[in-house]
Write a protein that holds these residues in place. Sequence first.
Motif: not given
Length: 209
Positions: A47, A118-119, A122, A126, A150-151, A154, A158
């Motif tokens: 990351l 990066n997903s 993530e 989570m 949630h976003k 994250w 990040q």
Amino acid sequence: MADDKDVLRDVWFGKIPACFTLSPEETTEREAEPYYLLLPRVSYLTLVTDKVKKHFLKVMKAEDVEEMWFEYEGTPLKWHYPIGVLFDLHASNTALPWNVSVHFKNFPEQDLLHCLSNSVIEAHFMSCIKEADALKHKSQVINDMQKKDHKQLWMGLQNDKFDQFWAMNRKLMEYPSEEGGFRYIPFRIYQVFVHLFILYSHCCSMKLH
């Protein structure tokens, strides 16, 4: 814990100085200079190393570039372990900066999970959050949070934004005194199994003889 802001800040801003060098196994068009970076202990290697990748790609041939991965003294570094955990497991007794080798080929399929975006990080992060909240609050807190919450959680991690992260994480850390506190205290144990396996094999060998 949610009220101990000074302690939380100290933990969040903990950094590990690292020196990234390109593995001698890689084919380059010219000599690659090392790249120095302060790594946040609470984040993940894949990351925070975009600059490392860009630095070494300058000397690599496009046909020789596959998925980037990292190694320390012969041990592939698992990207889904927090950086602080990786350092404490493998290099806590070493002199700083932490010397990490960078690879772009010969991905160690048996040792590492692939991480192409990066997903993927993530989703892993989570999943860990949801597992912990299931133990602490029967998943009530994480389920009550909206997708944008949630976003934000994250994106705070990040982008290394303490206030952005803790604005959401505070809800997950609240102590429900009216319910007698947390149901369970979640924690995760990390071990370097290779040393245990060698020790076990040696002991078995001694018994057989």
